[in-house]
Design a protein around this motif. Structure first.
Motif, short mmCIF file in Angstrom:
data_model
loop_
_atom_site.label_atom_id
_atom_site.label_comp_id
_atom_site.label_asym_id
_atom_site.label_seq_id
_atom_site.Cartn_x
_atom_site.Cartn_y
_atom_site.Cartn_z
N UNK A 227 -4.97 -1.39 -5.05
CA UNK A 227 -4.86 0.28 -5.87
C UNK A 227 -5.65 0.75 -5.67
N UNK A 228 -6.77 0.53 -5.14
CA UNK A 228 -8.28 1.47 -5.88
C UNK A 228 -8.51 1.88 -4.49
N UNK A 229 -7.30 1.96 -3.19
CA UNK A 229 -8.00 2.48 -2.07
C UNK A 229 -8.56 2.00 -0.91
N UNK A 230 -8.98 0.14 -1.08
CA UNK A 230 -9.48 -0.07 -0.33
C UNK A 230 -8.23 -0.99 0.86
N UNK A 231 -8.97 -1.05 2.19
CA UNK A 231 -8.40 -1.15 3.43
C UNK A 231 -7.67 -2.50 3.16
N UNK A 232 -6.38 -2.54 3.81
CA UNK A 232 -5.59 -4.21 3.71
C UNK A 232 -5.98 -4.78 4.36
N UNK A 233 -6.18 -4.35 5.83
CA UNK A 233 -7.66 -5.54 6.93
C UNK A 233 -8.32 -6.34 6.84
N UNK A 234 -8.99 -5.16 5.72
CA UNK A 234 -10.45 -6.59 4.57
C UNK A 234 -9.77 -7.57 3.44
N UNK A 235 -8.84 -6.98 2.56
CA UNK A 235 -8.27 -7.67 1.66
C UNK A 235 -7.57 -9.43 2.61
N UNK B 275 0.75 -0.88 -0.17
CA UNK B 275 -0.19 0.00 0.03
C UNK B 275 0.90 1.07 -0.07
N UNK B 276 1.78 1.60 0.13
CA UNK B 276 2.91 2.36 0.46
C UNK B 276 3.46 2.54 -0.67
N UNK B 277 3.48 1.07 -1.55
CA UNK B 277 3.86 1.89 -2.81
C UNK B 277 3.44 2.34 -3.70
N UNK B 278 1.91 1.69 -3.54
CA UNK B 278 0.43 3.07 -3.88
C UNK B 278 0.83 3.52 -3.54
N UNK B 279 0.19 4.25 -2.34
CA UNK B 279 0.00 5.37 -1.86
C UNK B 279 1.07 6.66 -2.52
N UNK B 280 2.21 5.97 -2.11
CA UNK B 280 3.38 7.09 -3.16
C UNK B 280 3.79 7.27 -4.58
N UNK B 281 2.79 6.24 -5.45
CA UNK B 281 2.51 6.54 -6.51
C UNK B 281 3.66 6.09 -7.64
N UNK B 282 4.02 4.63 -6.84
CA UNK B 282 5.03 3.87 -7.51
C UNK B 282 4.62 3.27 -8.86
N UNK B 283 3.72 3.68 -9.30
CA UNK B 283 3.12 2.72 -10.78
C UNK B 283 2.58 4.01 -11.38
N UNK B 284 2.40 3.75 -12.12
CA UNK B 284 1.69 4.56 -13.66
C UNK B 284 0.84 4.10 -13.72
N UNK B 285 -0.50 5.65 -13.60
CA UNK B 285 -1.81 5.67 -13.66
C UNK B 285 -2.57 4.38 -14.37
N UNK B 286 -3.67 3.75 -14.44
CA UNK B 286 -3.82 2.88 -14.79
C UNK B 286 -3.23 1.67 -14.42
N UNK B 287 -2.63 1.13 -13.65
CA UNK B 287 -1.57 0.08 -13.97
C UNK B 287 -2.84 -1.00 -14.08
N UNK B 288 -4.18 -0.79 -13.20
CA UNK B 288 -4.52 -1.97 -13.68
C UNK B 288 -6.01 -2.86 -14.59
N UNK B 289 -5.42 -1.53 -15.93
CA UNK B 289 -6.07 -1.57 -17.04
C UNK B 289 -5.42 -2.04 -18.06
N UNK B 290 -4.54 -2.19 -18.21
CA UNK B 290 -3.34 -2.57 -18.97
C UNK B 290 -2.48 -3.66 -18.31
N UNK B 291 -2.31 -4.73 -19.30
CA UNK B 291 -1.68 -6.19 -19.10
C UNK B 291 0.41 -5.91 -18.83
N UNK B 292 0.51 -7.22 -18.96
CA UNK B 292 1.85 -6.98 -18.41
C UNK B 292 2.45 -7.17 -19.79
N UNK B 293 2.15 -7.36 -20.61
CA UNK B 293 3.07 -6.69 -21.54
C UNK B 293 3.20 -5.55 -21.98
#
Length: 441
Positions: free
Chosen positions: A419-427, A251-269
């Motif tokens: 990555x969309x803001x959900x809590x870690x405890x729930x996961x 979550x720290x990586x997510x909150x500090x914008x380590x990944x590009x915008x829309x990472x959940x909508x593009x594939x690995x390739x």
């Protein structure tokens, strides 16, 4: 008349003897119907059906075995990976397994063993101890269902959390390659400040973040033993504080914008291409990226790419400098194969999994769980760097190799939620509930 009758009997006997001798030559040399029946019939199924170098290498060793053993009628079927599991499941249900077949490490090989459809290949490993001893630590772990009995020799290695980084970008912005979590977060900030994506990620198929990131980070926090206990639901739970902490680092990586915008909508390739084109400074990915980039990128693009392991975690219980992964699939032996057919089937397994085959597979830009030397000129510069890194690096579990199918899906989707803001405890709670259901008799 008696002398003539005697001569006639002698001639008749000589004719019968010659006929018998002629029949023997026909069976052994002429190869008539009776001769064909003397041949040993073997079947082998595998999923190396493509045109990539690895698939061609494996098929070439199968073809060579057929040439070297004219006494064998070999039925070799190359089945595309997309349909392979289903084909194998179908014949398994009917107890009609081929003599030799490619099997995946993990649940598939375990289920086939439980169904008594496999028999050990230990004797061929022991007969070639110099070969057996050069497999990397942990290579046989997924295939040793009883003490001292091994059921397959892996043809590949699953290394899933290699940290790829663009050395030119690190040098240009005077960023230190991170070896600690503090240095990782400093690198993330610097690259963001300069308009460069810190870490490329394509998590449209949600297994990616689980396989490449969380398993390795979590192992550094919890240690491997804790994870295996939690997976077995014996003395550890995914709601324990150490796993909550591990999810917190993601979550720290997510909150500090380590990944590009829309990472959940593009594939690995797409993420691989985003990285190799210089749009991201780092990418956490598996050995499959080496093969993909070898096929789609130029040596010029790859020359600035280096590889290392993920950084250490402060106060973590796990071993530093490791990569998540493990043994890949290998060839197994049907429990129904006996006698001369078994002897030749074991020879076939050695031919396709032995030292020469391991070297050839490695030189096709594919990772092997085997200590071999490769010709640097036959592989990409990036693969050569990764190959030498992995040879000397400890391996930790990939989560979905130990979790139930339901629990694996939960953690995959759960990381998307984070990555969309959900809590870690729930996961963590949903993962614990799913794995607990799988462990209930």
């Amino acid at each position: 008349m008696r002398p003539k009758r005697k001569i006639g009997l002698v001639l008749l006997m000589m004719t019968l003897v010659l006929a018998a001798c002629g029949g023997g030559q026909s069976k052994e040399q002429a190869g008539g119907n009776e001769g064909d029946q003397e041949k040993v019939k073997l079947t082998i199924w595998h999923n190396f059906a493509g045109d990539d170098l690895r698939a061609k290498s494996v098929r070439s060793f199968i073809d060579q075995f057929a040439q070297d053993h004219p006494e064998v009628t070999l039925d070799a079927q190359a089945i595309p990976p997309d349909g392979y599991r289903q084909r194998l499941s179908t014949v398994a249900a009917a107890n009609e397994m081929p003599d030799v077949f490619f099997v995946y490490a993990g649940s598939q090989s375990s289920e086939l063993h439980q169904a008594k459809l496999l028999q050990p290949i230990t004797e061929v490993l022991d007969a070639h101890s110099d070969w057996k001893d050069k497999f990397l630590p942990g290579a046989f772990d997924p295939y040793e269902f009883e003490e001292g009995q091994i059921y397959s020799a892996p043809l590949g290695m699953s290394a899933t959390s290699i940290l790829y980084y663009n050395k030119a970008l690190f040098d240009k912005h005077n960023v230190k390659v991170p070896t600690t979590w503090e240095e990782m977060m400093a690198a993330v900030k610097t690259f963001n400040d300069n308009g460069i994506t810190p870490i490329a990620l394509g998590n449209k198929a949600p297994w990616v973040a689980q396989s490449t990131i969380i398993g390795s980070i979590a192992d550094r926090v919890t240690g491997t033993e804790w994870f295996k206990n939690a997976a077995a639901q014996q003395g550890a739970k995914f709601t324990d504080p150490e796993f909550i902490e591990a999810l917190g680092y993601f979550k720290e990586l997510v909150d500090n914008k380590a990944f590009q915008e829309g990472a959940n909508s593009i594939d690995n390739t797409q993420a691989e291409q985003y990285f190799i084109q210089g749009n991201a400074a780092m990418m956490i990915s598996g050995a499959w990226t080496l093969t993909n980039l070898a096929a789609s990128s130029s040596e010029e693009q790859m020359k600035d790419i280096e590889v290392t392991t993920l950084p250490t975690i402060p106060g973590g219980k796990g071993e530093a400098g490791t990569i998540s992964g493990g043994a890949g699939g290998g060839l197994a032996l049907s429990s129904r194969t006996e006698g001369k057919a078994k002897e030749l089937a074991l020879e076939l397994i050695y031919a396709v999994s032995g030292p020469e085959a391991q070297k050839a597979i490695a030189e096709s830009n594919s990772m092997v769980m085997y200590d071999t030397e490769i010709d640097e000129s036959k592989v990409t510069s990036l693969y050569y760097k990764a190959f030498n890194l992995v040879k000397t690096t400890g391996i930790t579990p990939v989560y979905d190799a130990y979790l139930s199918a339901e629990a694996a899906e939960v953690i995959n989707n759960g990381l998307q939620e984070i990555m969309m803001g959900g809590p870690v405890e729930g996961v963590a709670q949903k993962l614990q509930d799913a794995q607990a259901r799988s462990a209930t008799p």
